[in-house]
Design an enzyme around this catalytic site. Structure first.
Site, mmCIF file in Angstrom:
data_model
loop_
_atom_site.group_PDB
_atom_site.id
_atom_site.type_symbol
_atom_site.label_atom_id
_atom_site.label_comp_id
_atom_site.label_asym_id
_atom_site.label_seq_id
_atom_site.Cartn_x
_atom_site.Cartn_y
_atom_site.Cartn_z
ATOM 1 N N TYR A 137 13.872 32.235 2.992
ATOM 2 C CA TYR A 137 12.672 33.011 3.316
ATOM 3 C C TYR A 137 12.641 33.391 4.795
ATOM 4 O O TYR A 137 13.035 32.608 5.654
ATOM 5 C CB TYR A 137 11.417 32.158 3.061
ATOM 6 C CG TYR A 137 10.996 32.027 1.624
ATOM 7 C CD1 TYR A 137 10.572 33.140 0.894
ATOM 8 C CD2 TYR A 137 10.959 30.774 1.027
ATOM 9 C CE1 TYR A 137 10.140 32.982 -0.421
ATOM 10 C CE2 TYR A 137 10.529 30.615 -0.275
ATOM 11 C CZ TYR A 137 10.122 31.722 -0.999
ATOM 12 O OH TYR A 137 9.696 31.572 -2.276
ATOM 13 N N LYS A 164 0.850 -1.192 0.000
ATOM 14 C CA LYS A 164 0.000 0.000 0.000
ATOM 15 C C LYS A 164 0.885 1.240 0.000
ATOM 16 O O LYS A 164 2.081 1.145 0.300
ATOM 17 C CB LYS A 164 -0.904 -0.030 1.224
ATOM 18 C CG LYS A 164 -0.135 -0.075 2.546
ATOM 19 C CD LYS A 164 -1.028 -0.393 3.724
ATOM 20 C CE LYS A 164 -0.197 -0.391 4.999
ATOM 21 N NZ LYS A 164 -0.946 -0.862 6.154
HETATM 22 C C1 LIG Z 1 -0.157 -1.713 6.975
HETATM 23 C C2 LIG Z 1 -0.746 -2.914 7.511
HETATM 24 C C3 LIG Z 1 0.032 -4.028 7.879
HETATM 25 C C4 LIG Z 1 1.528 -4.010 7.860
HETATM 26 O O1 LIG Z 1 1.968 -3.506 9.100
HETATM 27 P P1 LIG Z 1 3.544 -3.336 9.371
HETATM 28 O O2 LIG Z 1 3.593 -2.800 10.758
HETATM 29 O O3 LIG Z 1 4.034 -2.350 8.366
HETATM 30 O O4 LIG Z 1 4.109 -4.687 9.229
HETATM 31 C C5 LIG Z 1 -0.611 -5.177 8.272
HETATM 32 N N1 LIG Z 1 -1.959 -5.236 8.317
HETATM 33 C C6 LIG Z 1 -2.724 -4.197 8.005
HETATM 34 C C7 LIG Z 1 -4.189 -4.331 8.091
HETATM 35 C C8 LIG Z 1 -2.166 -3.009 7.588
HETATM 36 O O5 LIG Z 1 -2.954 -1.981 7.260
#
Ligand SMILES: *Cc1c(COP(=O)(O)O)cnc(C)c1O
Length: 824
Positions: free
Chosen positions: A719, A494
């Site tokens: 700035y 993701k």
């Molecule tokens: C992002 C996510 C993970 C991965 O978690 P990490 O801490 O990055 O390993 C696992 N399960 C769900 C539902 C997530 O949204």
């Protein structure tokens, strides 16, 4: 409904090699569609283009154990110790035979629909007319071929009350096989037109071939106003009741009177001389009107009352078209239509382009491939294409394919270009000079016009994020070593793979056989599909507006609420999708999204059971603090809640539902909770969430020194004069700013980067596209490389300085930063 492998061996008359027990619920012919490996039977079909036997090894790796083959692989006992191979002479025939035997089990009305046009519409409308009261199984989409029909019929289940199947043929002799599989009790002929005419001697011959679907039917529905059809029906030996419709002959069993009122059509009918009624549909084109009459006739035959019919007809929904609109480069808009390459669908697509509000002031361009299977000569066909294109306002024509190339003179559009292949077009000046145009891209599937679309979609300056794909694999293996053998793995990609770029990461992971990839939204999944990712993809935040996209691209949504569930089921039913795999999320303490495992399970199970559009493939929950021992007691509570809720769900279904809760930290900290599957996120990208240490660094954000200048003590930088120099300094400007994802709070000496291995502080406020660093005392020159983070400066140093988590820094790198991939 499942069959044991022994039973199937007998039903298809196979010789069996291997002796593991198995129950089969799903049939597979395209390895890309694999979903439930344990309960899948793969048919290794062979065609001129492809050989299903080539996919056996891959499928076996992905968990498939049962195969119908023409040749048993060599040393199968060694290479495939857990498999069953059912050897047959012809795998397609075996598939058809199995569907036939399955069909034999049902004594219910089965509607078989054939005809040149309108099969899918009639099927979908009939479904809309009868499904509110009856459990209906119908062909998905337009699965109507020698392969599609058996796969459709296989969907019949114990509780099915009516089946509706399409049968399509393109050459003589194909219908008898479909007849024995569908065995329709009600046969429906929509019409007979010119599609696939080139393979038939005459319209009559084609009509008679279609009528063979009805040899055993009790009732046959057709239009008697078509002379050819009427004659063919009387000359065919049909034993069923002839339920013809007509708008001319008031003796017809279904006599209709049609009149158009504004944007609606009113149909008065007399059914079998005794039932009179009227309905109104929200369409006025003649194809829709005819299709509605056919659907109404069948619905009445199936005892839908005139009142109910009228009510449902008024709410008839159009059947989905597949046209995608995308933003392209250089001010272009792309309309992608890969549905069909016939002239009718070209017309619909041109019409769609013409009616788009954004074409004004921009040129309308058509990129078209050769058209196959029209039965027309090239002269008449491309003459017609030219007329149509001119009529619909096309100003520039790009033809691709040998056929169009040789008929170039028939296209009467002054700005026109022809290429024999997609490659030659992509390498041409014509391709490079597309600007401010609305472009309709319409090609027969064989041409692979997706390559054109990919090359035209918007792209991106000299700051780069280098990604080391080997390091990703090393991290993957680091976690795999901690997993119990046989545990499946979801890789979280993701947020563009935590900023690393999802496509390349996904390709790498696919090469290493991970079981699932998970992305946040549907579009991320589409991008993966378009780039050749064929494995399972899960969508964690499915948008209600993107269900159709998910079905089209085989993307499996997470389902976390009743509202989402209902909307998804509705959308799936509308598209004719069945047994679509979804992932059920339980809220065990995050209190973000998910069903309540204490209170929602019964209702959830009830709702899942009363439909067959979707099916739970997995059930999961997420730890709020698996990275921190201080939360262990809470994690245990979460686990217990999950364990209970997920078991309850599993008990309600006969197929195996994968259970998963461990994320990266959980895999390491709670190995006993790895269950069927784990979800790997941050760890894959090289950071161990348990200790914030680097495992293998996967990425480096790098830029270069644009300009160096000596600035005297007392002057300010940037700035609002926030950094005033307390000594004469050497200051470098580098082309990265907050718009690239460099956090503005790192400015004014809060943070630093590395120049030739030495720390250089950010001075002044960080600007949008550029910032300044203090390189006093560092040996450097313009053009030298600067590391923002990477192997020498871990991203966790930045996230600690910013009092945030590495996730935020990594995902904040903006899209305009080019990603460069390499393997060492
Ligand atoms: C992002 C996510 C993970 C991965 O978690 P990490 O801490 O990055 O390993 C696992 N399960 C769900 C539902 C997530 O949204």
């Amino acid at each position: 409904m499942t069959y044991t492998i022994e039973k199937i061996t007998t039903l298809v008359g196979a010789r069996r090699f291997g002796h593991r027990d198995a129950n089969i619920a799903f049939l597979l012919t395209d390895s890309r569609s694999l979903c439930f490996p344990e309960e899948t039977l793969f048919f290794a079909l062979t065609s001129e283009r492809n050989d299903g036997h080539n996919y056996i090894a891959d499928l076996y790796r992905r968990g498939v154990r049962n195969f119908v083959v023409e040749q048993v692989p060599l040393s199968y006992e060694v290479n495939y110790p857990e498999a069953n191979f059912l050897r047959v002479a012809d795998t397609l025939k075996a598939l058809q035979r199995l569907a036939e035997r399955h069909r034999d089990e049902y004594d219910i009305p089965i509607v078989g629909i054939t005809g040149s046009n309108g099969k899918t519409v009639v099927k979908e409308w009939l479904y809309q007319l009868i499904s509110p009261d009856k459990i209906v199984i119908r062909s998905p989409r337009s699965y109507n071929s020698q392969i599609g029909v058996p796969l459709s019929v296989w969907l019949l289940k114990e509780d099915t009350q009516v089946g509706i199947f399409e049968a399509g043929i393109s050459r003589p002799g194909e219908m008898p096989a479909l007849q024995t599989i569908i065995q329709p009790t009600i046969g429906v002929l929509t019409n007979v037109g010119s599609a696939h005419q080139e393979n038939f001697a005459s319209k009559e011959a084609k009509c008679k071939e279609k009528l063979r679907l009805f040899y055993e039917s009790d009732v046959i529905v057709y239009c008697m106003d078509d002379d050819t059809i009427r004659r063919c029906v009387s000359e065919s030996t049909l034993k069923g009741e002839l339920l013809a419709w007509s708008s001319k002959d008031d003796k017809a069993p279904m006599y209709v009177h049609i009149h158009i009122e504004g944007l609606r059509t009113v149909v008065d009918y007399t059914f079998k001389n005794h039932l009179r009624g009227q309905y109104t549909i929200p369409f006025i084109d003649s194809a829709s009107i005819e299709n509605s009459v056919v659907a109404a006739t069948v619905a009445l035959q199936l005892d839908v009352t005139p009142d109910v019919l009228a009510e449902r007809m008024a709410r008839l929904e159009p059947v989905a078209m597949r046209l995608e609109v995308k933003e392209g480069q250089h001010g272009c808009t792309l309309i992608n239509d890969s549905y069909n390459s016939d002239i009718k669908s070209l017309d619909i697509a041109l019409d769609f382009m013409n009616r788009r509000p954004d074409h004004k002031g921009r040129r309308r361009t058509l990129i078209l491939s050769d058209i196959y299977q029209s039965g027309q000569s090239g002269e008449s066909l491309y003459g017609e294409v030219s007329k149509l294109a001119i009529e619909r306002g096309v100003e520039k024509f790009i033809g691709i394919g040998a056929d169009l190339f040789s008929h170039a003179d028939l296209i009467k559009i002054s700005e026109k270009f022809f290429f024999k292949t997609v490659e030659s077009f992509l390498q041409s000046e014509v391709f490079r000079s597309l600007r401010d145009e609305v472009i309709l891209i319409k090609g027969a599937r064989q041409f692979g016009f997706d390559r054109i679309t990919e090359n035209l979609v918007r792209k991106v300056h000299e700051t780069v994020l280098e990604v080391n794909l080997n390091a990703v694999v090393d991290n993957l293996n680091y976690y795999r070593d901690m997993m119990k053998p046989g545990t499946k793995l979801v890789c979280m990609i993701k947020a563009d793979a935590y900023g690393a770029g999802s496509v390349e990461i996904a390709k790498t992971l696919q090469d290493h056989q991970v079981d699932y990839l998970a992305v946040a939204v549907a579009d991320e999944g589409v991008t993966l599909r378009k780039n050749g990712i064929t494995g399972n993809i899960m969508i964690m935040n499915p948008e209600m507006s993107a269900f159709k996209t998910m079905f089209d691209y085989d993307l499996e949504p997470e389902v976390y609420s009743f509202r989402l569930l209902e909307a998804l089921v509705k959308a799936a039913e509308k598209e004719g999708v069945t047994d679509y795999p979804v992932h059920i999320k339980l809220d065990t303490g995050m209190h973000r999204l998910g069903f309540d495992p204490k209170h929602d399970m019964e209702e959830l199970i009830r709702r899942l059971k009363r439909q067959n559009a979707i099916i739970p493939r997995s059930v999961f929950s997420h730890f709020v603090g698996s990275d921190d021992d201080g939360f262990d007691a809470f994690s245990t509570r979460q686990f217990e809640l999950f364990d209970q809720g997920s078991r309850q769900l599993q008990q309600a279904f006969s197929h195996n539902i994968l259970r998963h809760i461990d994320n990266s930290a959980g895999i390491e900290h709670f190995p006993e909770r790895q269950l069927d599957m784990c979800r790997l996120g941050l760890g894959l990208y090289g950071i161990n969430p348990r200790n914030n240490q680097t495992i293998h660094t996967i990425s480096a954000l790098k830029t270069t020194i644009l300009q160096l200048r000596h600035v005297p003590a007392g002057d300010s930088i940037g700035y609002s004069r926030r950094t005033v120099l307390d000594k004469d300094s050497l200051i470098a400007a580098i082309p990265i700013g907050y718009a690239d994802g460099l956090n503005r709070r790192l400015g004014n000496r809060k943070g630093y980067c590395l120049v030739n291995g030495k720390q250089a502080q950010y001075v002044g406020n960080i600007c949008m596209d550029v910032c300044m660093i203090d390189v006093t005392g560092i040996d450097c020159k313009e053009g030298d490389m600067v590391e923002i983070f990477g192997p020498e400066l871990p991203v966790t140093v930045l996230s600690d300085l910013l009092e945030t988590i590495p996730y935020e820094v990594m995902t904040g790198i903006s899209n305009r930063v080019r990603r460069v991939y390499y393997q060492d």
